[in-house]
Design a protein around this motif. Structure first.
Motif: not given
Length: 466
Positions: A80-85
Protein backbone atom coordinates in the motif's frame (compact mmCIF):
# COMPACT_ATOMS: atom_id res chain seq x y z
CA UNK A 1 82.41 15.89 69.48
CA UNK A 2 81.16 13.43 72.04
CA UNK A 3 79.50 10.22 70.96
CA UNK A 4 76.82 8.50 72.93
CA UNK A 5 77.72 5.20 74.28
CA UNK A 6 76.46 2.25 72.46
CA UNK A 7 74.22 0.18 74.74
CA UNK A 8 75.30 -2.94 72.86
CA UNK A 9 78.95 -2.32 73.58
CA UNK A 10 78.78 -4.24 76.80
CA UNK A 11 77.10 -7.26 75.23
CA UNK A 12 78.97 -7.22 71.91
CA UNK A 13 82.26 -9.19 72.20
CA UNK A 14 83.76 -7.15 69.35
CA UNK A 15 83.80 -4.01 71.45
CA UNK A 16 86.50 -5.48 73.55
CA UNK A 17 88.71 -6.00 70.57
CA UNK A 18 87.73 -2.95 68.48
CA UNK A 19 87.27 0.37 70.23
CA UNK A 20 85.48 1.90 67.22
CA UNK A 21 82.38 -0.24 67.75
CA UNK A 22 81.79 1.52 70.99
CA UNK A 23 81.32 4.75 69.14
CA UNK A 24 78.97 3.38 66.29
CA UNK A 25 75.13 3.78 66.63
CA UNK A 26 72.76 1.19 64.88
CA UNK A 27 69.90 3.03 62.97
CA UNK A 28 66.27 2.25 64.14
CA UNK A 29 64.71 2.60 60.61
CA UNK A 30 66.07 -0.76 59.51
CA UNK A 31 64.56 -2.49 62.47
CA UNK A 32 61.22 -0.81 61.79
CA UNK A 33 61.26 -1.82 58.12
CA UNK A 34 62.05 -5.39 59.08
CA UNK A 35 59.21 -5.45 61.54
CA UNK A 36 56.79 -4.09 58.89
CA UNK A 37 57.99 -6.58 56.30
CA UNK A 38 57.55 -9.44 58.73
CA UNK A 39 54.10 -8.19 59.67
CA UNK A 40 53.04 -7.79 56.07
CA UNK A 41 54.37 -11.22 55.21
CA UNK A 42 52.46 -12.70 58.10
CA UNK A 43 49.36 -10.77 57.03
CA UNK A 44 49.66 -12.02 53.46
CA UNK A 45 50.15 -15.55 54.71
CA UNK A 46 47.08 -15.30 56.91
CA UNK A 47 45.10 -13.65 54.10
CA UNK A 48 45.89 -16.61 51.90
CA UNK A 49 43.60 -18.68 54.10
CA UNK A 50 40.67 -16.29 53.80
CA UNK A 51 37.65 -17.64 51.84
CA UNK A 52 37.31 -16.67 48.19
CA UNK A 53 34.21 -17.30 46.09
CA UNK A 54 35.09 -18.74 42.71
CA UNK A 55 33.11 -17.26 39.82
CA UNK A 56 32.65 -17.32 36.06
CA UNK A 57 32.80 -13.87 34.52
CA UNK A 58 30.95 -12.86 31.42
CA UNK A 59 29.50 -9.84 29.68
CA UNK A 60 26.34 -9.25 27.74
CA UNK A 61 23.30 -7.02 27.52
CA UNK A 62 19.80 -6.74 28.88
CA UNK A 63 17.01 -8.49 27.02
CA UNK A 64 13.63 -9.98 27.96
CA UNK A 65 12.76 -13.47 29.12
CA UNK A 66 9.56 -13.66 27.09
CA UNK A 67 9.78 -13.20 23.30
CA UNK A 68 6.64 -11.05 23.27
CA UNK A 69 8.37 -8.51 25.55
CA UNK A 70 11.17 -7.80 23.08
CA UNK A 71 11.08 -4.90 20.62
CA UNK A 72 9.09 -5.93 17.59
CA UNK A 73 8.68 -4.45 14.17
CA UNK A 74 5.14 -3.85 12.96
CA UNK A 75 4.86 -4.83 9.27
CA UNK A 76 2.29 -4.02 6.64
CA UNK A 77 0.19 -7.06 5.81
CA UNK A 78 -0.66 -5.78 2.33
CA UNK A 79 1.13 -3.59 -0.14
CA UNK A 80 0.00 0.00 0.00
CA UNK A 81 0.81 3.70 0.14
CA UNK A 82 1.24 5.55 3.45
CA UNK A 83 -1.68 7.92 3.68
CA UNK A 84 -1.53 9.17 7.27
CA UNK A 85 0.60 8.80 10.40
CA UNK A 86 -1.40 8.67 13.62
CA UNK A 87 1.51 8.34 16.09
CA UNK A 88 4.92 9.85 16.71
CA UNK A 89 8.12 8.33 18.02
CA UNK A 90 8.10 7.84 21.78
CA UNK A 91 4.31 7.88 22.01
CA UNK A 92 2.62 5.31 24.19
CA UNK A 93 0.02 3.19 22.42
CA UNK A 94 -2.43 0.54 23.50
CA UNK A 95 -3.24 -2.73 21.80
CA UNK A 96 -5.47 -2.09 18.79
CA UNK A 97 -4.61 1.62 18.41
CA UNK A 98 -4.21 2.73 14.80
CA UNK A 99 -0.61 3.54 13.97
CA UNK A 100 -0.66 4.21 10.21
CA UNK A 101 -3.33 4.49 7.53
CA UNK A 102 -2.43 3.08 4.12
CA UNK A 103 -4.21 3.21 0.76
CA UNK A 104 -4.41 0.71 -2.08
CA UNK A 105 -1.85 0.63 -4.86
CA UNK A 106 -3.23 -2.32 -6.84
CA UNK A 107 -5.78 -1.41 -9.50
CA UNK A 108 -7.73 -4.59 -8.76
CA UNK A 109 -8.86 -3.09 -5.43
CA UNK A 110 -9.34 0.55 -6.43
CA UNK A 111 -13.16 0.32 -6.44
CA UNK A 112 -14.37 1.70 -3.07
CA UNK A 113 -17.53 -0.46 -3.31
CA UNK A 114 -15.71 -3.62 -4.31
CA UNK A 115 -16.91 -5.58 -1.29
CA UNK A 116 -20.55 -4.58 -1.85
CA UNK A 117 -20.48 -5.40 -5.55
CA UNK A 118 -18.79 -8.70 -4.94
CA UNK A 119 -21.58 -9.49 -2.49
CA UNK A 120 -24.15 -8.63 -5.16
CA UNK A 121 -22.43 -10.99 -7.60
CA UNK A 122 -22.49 -13.68 -4.96
CA UNK A 123 -26.21 -13.19 -4.34
CA UNK A 124 -26.91 -13.34 -8.09
CA UNK A 125 -24.96 -16.56 -8.37
CA UNK A 126 -26.85 -18.03 -5.41
CA UNK A 127 -30.16 -17.06 -7.10
CA UNK A 128 -29.02 -18.71 -10.32
CA UNK A 129 -28.20 -21.86 -8.38
CA UNK A 130 -31.69 -21.85 -6.84
CA UNK A 131 -33.37 -21.57 -10.24
CA UNK A 132 -31.18 -24.33 -11.55
CA UNK A 133 -32.26 -26.56 -8.70
CA UNK A 134 -35.89 -25.87 -9.58
CA UNK A 135 -35.10 -26.91 -13.14
CA UNK A 136 -33.59 -30.10 -11.79
CA UNK A 137 -36.80 -30.79 -9.86
CA UNK A 138 -38.86 -30.11 -13.01
CA UNK A 139 -36.74 -32.57 -14.99
CA UNK A 140 -37.20 -35.16 -12.27
CA UNK A 141 -40.97 -34.65 -12.44
CA UNK A 142 -40.80 -34.94 -16.24
CA UNK A 143 -38.98 -38.25 -15.94
CA UNK A 144 -41.63 -39.53 -13.53
CA UNK A 145 -44.38 -38.49 -15.97
CA UNK A 146 -42.57 -40.14 -18.90
CA UNK A 147 -42.22 -43.40 -17.00
CA UNK A 148 -45.94 -43.34 -16.12
CA UNK A 149 -46.85 -42.53 -19.73
CA UNK A 150 -44.58 -45.32 -20.90
CA UNK A 151 -46.38 -47.81 -18.69
CA UNK A 152 -49.80 -46.65 -19.97
CA UNK A 153 -48.70 -46.67 -23.61
CA UNK A 154 -47.17 -50.10 -23.24
CA UNK A 155 -50.37 -51.45 -21.75
CA UNK A 156 -52.35 -49.86 -24.58
CA UNK A 157 -50.03 -51.31 -27.22
CA UNK A 158 -50.13 -54.75 -25.62
CA UNK A 159 -53.91 -54.60 -25.66
CA UNK A 160 -53.85 -53.65 -29.33
CA UNK A 161 -51.53 -56.56 -30.08
CA UNK A 162 -53.86 -58.92 -28.26
CA UNK A 163 -56.84 -57.45 -30.09
CA UNK A 164 -55.09 -57.95 -33.44
CA UNK A 165 -54.25 -61.51 -32.52
CA UNK A 166 -57.88 -62.24 -31.71
CA UNK A 167 -58.95 -60.70 -35.00
CA UNK A 168 -56.46 -62.90 -36.82
CA UNK A 169 -57.96 -65.93 -35.11
CA UNK A 170 -61.47 -64.82 -36.17
CA UNK A 171 -60.36 -64.23 -39.75
CA UNK A 172 -58.71 -67.62 -39.82
CA UNK A 173 -62.01 -69.22 -38.75
CA UNK A 174 -63.85 -67.25 -41.45
CA UNK A 175 -61.26 -68.41 -43.99
CA UNK A 176 -61.75 -72.06 -43.04
CA UNK A 177 -65.53 -71.62 -43.34
CA UNK A 178 -65.12 -69.98 -46.75
CA UNK A 179 -62.82 -72.79 -47.85
CA UNK A 180 -65.43 -75.37 -46.82
CA UNK A 181 -68.16 -73.46 -48.69
CA UNK A 182 -65.88 -73.27 -51.73
CA UNK A 183 -65.19 -77.01 -51.62
CA UNK A 184 -68.90 -77.80 -51.34
CA UNK A 185 -69.81 -75.34 -54.12
CA UNK A 186 -67.13 -76.80 -56.34
CA UNK A 187 -68.43 -80.36 -55.85
CA UNK A 188 -72.04 -79.29 -56.42
CA UNK A 189 -71.04 -77.58 -59.64
CA UNK A 190 -69.28 -80.71 -60.87
CA UNK A 191 -72.37 -82.79 -60.15
CA UNK A 192 -74.58 -80.22 -61.89
CA UNK A 193 -72.27 -80.36 -64.90
CA UNK A 194 -72.57 -84.14 -65.01
CA UNK A 195 -76.36 -84.10 -64.62
CA UNK A 196 -76.67 -81.37 -67.28
CA UNK A 197 -74.70 -83.53 -69.71
CA UNK A 198 -77.02 -86.43 -68.95
CA UNK A 199 -80.02 -84.17 -69.57
CA UNK A 200 -81.24 -84.45 -66.06
CA UNK A 201 -80.71 -80.81 -65.14
CA UNK A 202 -81.60 -77.75 -67.10
CA UNK A 203 -79.18 -75.07 -68.17
CA UNK A 204 -80.78 -72.61 -65.81
CA UNK A 205 -80.09 -74.78 -62.81
CA UNK A 206 -76.52 -75.23 -64.04
CA UNK A 207 -76.01 -71.50 -64.40
CA UNK A 208 -77.42 -70.93 -60.88
CA UNK A 209 -74.94 -73.46 -59.51
CA UNK A 210 -72.15 -71.78 -61.40
CA UNK A 211 -73.23 -68.44 -59.89
CA UNK A 212 -73.13 -69.90 -56.39
CA UNK A 213 -69.70 -71.31 -57.11
CA UNK A 214 -68.48 -67.85 -58.13
CA UNK A 215 -69.92 -66.42 -54.94
CA UNK A 216 -68.11 -69.06 -52.85
CA UNK A 217 -64.89 -68.27 -54.71
CA UNK A 218 -65.34 -64.55 -54.00
CA UNK A 219 -66.03 -65.22 -50.32
CA UNK A 220 -62.93 -67.39 -50.06
CA UNK A 221 -60.83 -64.68 -51.64
CA UNK A 222 -62.35 -62.05 -49.35
CA UNK A 223 -61.69 -64.18 -46.26
CA UNK A 224 -58.11 -64.69 -47.39
CA UNK A 225 -57.62 -60.98 -47.87
CA UNK A 226 -59.13 -60.22 -44.48
CA UNK A 227 -56.79 -62.72 -42.84
CA UNK A 228 -53.80 -61.19 -44.57
CA UNK A 229 -54.90 -57.74 -43.43
CA UNK A 230 -55.33 -58.97 -39.84
CA UNK A 231 -51.89 -60.58 -39.90
CA UNK A 232 -50.42 -57.35 -41.19
CA UNK A 233 -52.23 -55.39 -38.49
CA UNK A 234 -50.90 -57.81 -35.84
CA UNK A 235 -47.37 -57.32 -37.15
CA UNK A 236 -47.80 -53.55 -37.11
CA UNK A 237 -49.10 -53.58 -33.52
CA UNK A 238 -46.15 -55.72 -32.45
CA UNK A 239 -43.73 -53.34 -34.16
CA UNK A 240 -45.50 -50.41 -32.54
CA UNK A 241 -45.11 -52.07 -29.14
CA UNK A 242 -41.38 -52.52 -29.69
CA UNK A 243 -40.88 -48.99 -31.09
CA UNK A 244 -42.93 -47.46 -28.26
CA UNK A 245 -40.46 -48.71 -25.66
CA UNK A 246 -37.51 -47.42 -27.68
CA UNK A 247 -39.22 -44.06 -28.21
CA UNK A 248 -39.83 -43.52 -24.50
CA UNK A 249 -36.36 -44.72 -23.63
CA UNK A 250 -35.01 -42.06 -25.98
CA UNK A 251 -37.15 -39.40 -24.28
CA UNK A 252 -36.03 -40.60 -20.83
CA UNK A 253 -32.40 -40.64 -21.93
CA UNK A 254 -32.69 -37.09 -23.23
CA UNK A 255 -34.37 -35.96 -20.01
CA UNK A 256 -31.69 -37.71 -17.95
CA UNK A 257 -29.01 -36.01 -20.06
CA UNK A 258 -30.59 -32.63 -19.40
CA UNK A 259 -30.77 -33.43 -15.71
CA UNK A 260 -27.11 -34.46 -15.65
CA UNK A 261 -26.20 -31.19 -17.35
CA UNK A 262 -28.20 -29.31 -14.75
CA UNK A 263 -26.46 -31.23 -11.95
CA UNK A 264 -23.05 -30.50 -13.45
CA UNK A 265 -23.97 -26.84 -13.70
CA UNK A 266 -25.06 -26.92 -10.05
CA UNK A 267 -21.72 -28.32 -8.96
CA UNK A 268 -19.87 -25.77 -11.05
CA UNK A 269 -22.02 -22.98 -9.64
CA UNK A 270 -21.48 -24.19 -6.10
CA UNK A 271 -17.73 -24.13 -6.73
CA UNK A 272 -17.98 -20.59 -8.09
CA UNK A 273 -20.09 -19.55 -5.09
CA UNK A 274 -17.52 -21.02 -2.71
CA UNK A 275 -14.78 -19.19 -4.58
CA UNK A 276 -16.73 -15.93 -4.50
CA UNK A 277 -17.40 -16.34 -0.79
CA UNK A 278 -13.70 -16.86 -0.25
CA UNK A 279 -12.95 -13.78 -2.31
CA UNK A 280 -15.58 -11.76 -0.43
CA UNK A 281 -14.12 -12.86 2.91
CA UNK A 282 -10.63 -11.98 1.72
CA UNK A 283 -11.82 -8.55 0.59
CA UNK A 284 -13.58 -7.98 3.90
CA UNK A 285 -10.46 -8.97 5.82
CA UNK A 286 -8.24 -6.94 3.48
CA UNK A 287 -10.31 -3.84 4.16
CA UNK A 288 -9.29 -4.17 7.82
CA UNK A 289 -5.60 -4.02 6.90
CA UNK A 290 -5.81 -0.44 5.68
CA UNK A 291 -5.19 0.58 9.30
CA UNK A 292 -2.01 -0.83 10.82
CA UNK A 293 -2.69 -1.31 14.54
CA UNK A 294 -0.51 -1.87 17.59
CA UNK A 295 -0.12 -5.59 18.40
CA UNK A 296 0.21 -4.87 22.15
CA UNK A 297 0.66 -2.07 24.67
CA UNK A 298 3.97 -0.30 24.29
CA UNK A 299 5.92 2.68 23.03
CA UNK A 300 6.66 3.64 19.44
CA UNK A 301 10.44 3.41 19.33
CA UNK A 302 11.34 4.15 15.74
CA UNK A 303 9.62 4.79 12.44
CA UNK A 304 11.28 2.76 9.69
CA UNK A 305 9.36 4.60 6.94
CA UNK A 306 9.16 8.34 6.63
CA UNK A 307 6.80 10.84 5.07
CA UNK A 308 3.50 10.44 3.29
CA UNK A 309 2.86 8.67 0.03
CA UNK A 310 5.74 6.22 0.44
CA UNK A 311 5.04 2.78 -0.99
CA UNK A 312 5.42 -0.22 1.31
CA UNK A 313 5.50 -3.84 0.23
CA UNK A 314 3.72 -6.80 1.73
CA UNK A 315 5.35 -7.79 5.01
CA UNK A 316 7.71 -4.79 4.99
CA UNK A 317 8.28 -3.33 8.51
CA UNK A 318 7.00 0.20 9.08
CA UNK A 319 7.86 0.96 12.72
CA UNK A 320 9.15 -0.61 15.92
CA UNK A 321 7.17 -0.94 19.15
CA UNK A 322 8.68 -1.62 22.57
CA UNK A 323 6.25 -3.41 24.95
CA UNK A 324 5.42 -1.87 28.30
CA UNK A 325 6.86 -3.39 31.50
CA UNK A 326 8.93 -6.14 29.89
CA UNK A 327 10.17 -9.03 31.97
CA UNK A 328 13.89 -8.19 31.93
CA UNK A 329 16.63 -10.78 31.78
CA UNK A 330 20.39 -10.48 31.44
CA UNK A 331 21.75 -12.12 28.31
CA UNK A 332 25.27 -13.30 29.11
CA UNK A 333 27.73 -15.27 26.97
CA UNK A 334 29.89 -17.92 28.62
CA UNK A 335 32.91 -19.76 27.24
CA UNK A 336 32.42 -23.44 26.39
CA UNK A 337 34.95 -24.51 29.05
CA UNK A 338 32.83 -22.85 31.77
CA UNK A 339 29.39 -23.95 30.61
CA UNK A 340 29.51 -27.38 32.39
CA UNK A 341 29.86 -25.53 35.71
CA UNK A 342 26.56 -23.71 35.23
CA UNK A 343 23.06 -25.02 35.83
CA UNK A 344 19.57 -23.60 36.04
CA UNK A 345 19.07 -21.95 39.44
CA UNK A 346 22.74 -20.92 39.89
CA UNK A 347 23.21 -17.59 41.69
CA UNK A 348 24.67 -14.73 39.67
CA UNK A 349 25.79 -11.20 40.59
CA UNK A 350 25.24 -8.49 38.01
CA UNK A 351 26.63 -5.03 37.39
CA UNK A 352 24.69 -2.78 35.01
CA UNK A 353 26.09 -0.04 32.80
CA UNK A 354 25.44 3.42 34.16
CA UNK A 355 24.87 2.14 37.69
CA UNK A 356 27.68 2.98 40.17
CA UNK A 357 29.24 -0.07 41.75
CA UNK A 358 32.22 -1.19 43.80
CA UNK A 359 32.86 -4.81 42.94
CA UNK A 360 34.85 -7.49 44.75
CA UNK A 361 34.18 -10.56 42.63
CA UNK A 362 35.57 -12.98 45.24
CA UNK A 363 33.58 -11.40 48.07
CA UNK A 364 30.11 -10.76 46.66
CA UNK A 365 28.76 -9.88 50.07
CA UNK A 366 31.08 -6.86 50.31
CA UNK A 367 30.35 -5.54 46.81
CA UNK A 368 28.32 -2.39 46.38
CA UNK A 369 25.97 -1.58 43.49
CA UNK A 370 25.58 -5.16 42.26
CA UNK A 371 22.32 -7.05 42.01
CA UNK A 372 21.36 -10.67 42.37
CA UNK A 373 20.19 -12.95 39.63
CA UNK A 374 19.37 -16.60 38.94
CA UNK A 375 20.24 -18.61 35.83
CA UNK A 376 16.95 -19.31 34.07
CA UNK A 377 17.94 -20.56 30.61
CA UNK A 378 21.07 -22.16 29.18
CA UNK A 379 21.18 -22.61 25.42
CA UNK A 380 21.93 -26.08 24.10
CA UNK A 381 23.87 -24.79 21.11
CA UNK A 382 26.66 -22.25 20.93
CA UNK A 383 26.48 -18.83 19.33
CA UNK A 384 29.74 -17.80 17.66
CA UNK A 385 31.85 -19.93 19.98
CA UNK A 386 30.02 -19.03 23.22
CA UNK A 387 26.88 -20.20 24.96
CA UNK A 388 24.05 -17.84 25.76
CA UNK A 389 22.71 -17.75 29.31
CA UNK A 390 19.60 -15.87 30.45
CA UNK A 391 19.62 -14.58 34.02
CA UNK A 392 16.44 -13.37 35.76
CA UNK A 393 16.15 -11.33 38.98
CA UNK A 394 16.70 -13.26 42.19
CA UNK A 395 13.42 -13.17 44.14
CA UNK A 396 15.37 -13.42 47.40
CA UNK A 397 17.55 -10.38 46.63
CA UNK A 398 16.94 -6.70 46.00
CA UNK A 399 14.98 -5.75 42.89
CA UNK A 400 16.76 -4.53 39.79
CA UNK A 401 16.79 -0.77 39.20
CA UNK A 402 13.63 0.48 37.43
CA UNK A 403 15.53 2.74 34.97
CA UNK A 404 17.11 -0.26 33.25
CA UNK A 405 16.36 -0.54 29.54
CA UNK A 406 16.58 -3.38 27.06
CA UNK A 407 19.91 -3.33 25.26
CA UNK A 408 22.04 -1.76 28.01
CA UNK A 409 25.29 -3.51 28.89
CA UNK A 410 25.66 -5.84 31.85
CA UNK A 411 28.60 -7.53 33.50
CA UNK A 412 28.00 -10.67 35.51
CA UNK A 413 29.75 -13.42 37.36
CA UNK A 414 28.23 -16.70 38.37
CA UNK A 415 29.03 -17.72 41.96
CA UNK A 416 30.61 -21.12 42.45
CA UNK A 417 32.49 -22.81 45.31
CA UNK A 418 34.20 -21.05 48.27
CA UNK A 419 37.96 -21.80 48.37
CA UNK A 420 41.00 -20.23 50.14
CA UNK A 421 42.71 -17.34 48.41
CA UNK A 422 45.96 -19.27 48.09
CA UNK A 423 44.14 -22.05 46.24
CA UNK A 424 42.53 -19.56 43.87
CA UNK A 425 45.90 -17.94 43.13
CA UNK A 426 47.45 -21.33 42.56
CA UNK A 427 44.56 -22.26 40.23
CA UNK A 428 44.85 -19.02 38.27
CA UNK A 429 48.63 -19.41 37.86
CA UNK A 430 48.25 -22.97 36.57
CA UNK A 431 45.21 -22.20 34.39
CA UNK A 432 42.99 -24.80 36.05
CA UNK A 433 39.20 -24.48 35.81
CA UNK A 434 37.13 -23.66 38.89
CA UNK A 435 35.84 -26.42 41.14
CA UNK A 436 32.79 -28.28 39.88
CA UNK A 437 29.94 -27.99 42.37
CA UNK A 438 26.57 -29.68 42.47
CA UNK A 439 23.30 -28.18 41.33
CA UNK A 440 21.87 -25.50 43.60
CA UNK A 441 18.58 -25.79 45.41
CA UNK A 442 15.45 -25.21 43.40
CA UNK A 443 14.11 -21.69 43.34
CA UNK A 444 11.28 -21.25 45.80
CA UNK A 445 9.52 -18.39 44.02
CA UNK A 446 8.60 -18.02 40.40
CA UNK A 447 9.71 -15.04 38.39
CA UNK A 448 6.93 -13.02 36.90
CA UNK A 449 3.26 -12.34 37.47
CA UNK A 450 0.28 -14.13 35.93
CA UNK A 451 -0.34 -13.06 32.38
CA UNK A 452 -3.69 -12.00 30.95
CA UNK A 453 -4.68 -15.60 30.39
CA UNK A 454 -4.34 -16.27 34.13
CA UNK A 455 -1.30 -18.54 33.77
CA UNK A 456 1.87 -17.86 35.79
CA UNK A 457 5.30 -17.75 34.18
CA UNK A 458 7.39 -20.93 34.27
CA UNK A 459 9.49 -21.39 37.35
CA UNK A 460 13.20 -22.13 37.37
CA UNK A 461 12.43 -25.80 37.93
CA UNK A 462 10.17 -25.94 34.89
CA UNK A 463 12.76 -24.16 32.79
CA UNK A 464 15.37 -26.69 33.90
CA UNK A 465 13.05 -29.55 33.00
CA UNK A 466 12.64 -28.06 29.54
Amino acid sequence: MAFAENPLAETNPLTGRFRSFAHVQTPSAGRTLARWAAGLGLLVLLAGFLPWTQNIRSTGSLTTLRPQDRPQTVPSTIAGRIERWRVREGQRVRKGDTLVDIAEVKEKYFDPQLVQRTGEQLNAKIGSLGENRQKDLALQSQQVALRQSLRVSLDKARNKVEQSRLKVNSDQADLRAAQNDFTIAERQQERQEALYKQGLKSLTELEQRRLKFQESTAKLQSAQNKLDASLQELTNSQLELASLNAEYQDKLAKSESDRRSVTAYQFDTEGQIAKMRNELANLSIRSGYYQITAPQDGYVVRALKEGLGEIVKEGEPILTVMPIAPMLAAELYVKPMDIPLLSVGRKVRLQFDGWPALVFSGWPGTSFGTFGGVVAVIDNIDSQGQYRVLVTPDPEQEAWPPPLRVGSGVYGWALLDDVPIWYELWRQVNGFPPNFVGKPAKAKATYGKPDKGGKAEASAEEEEAK
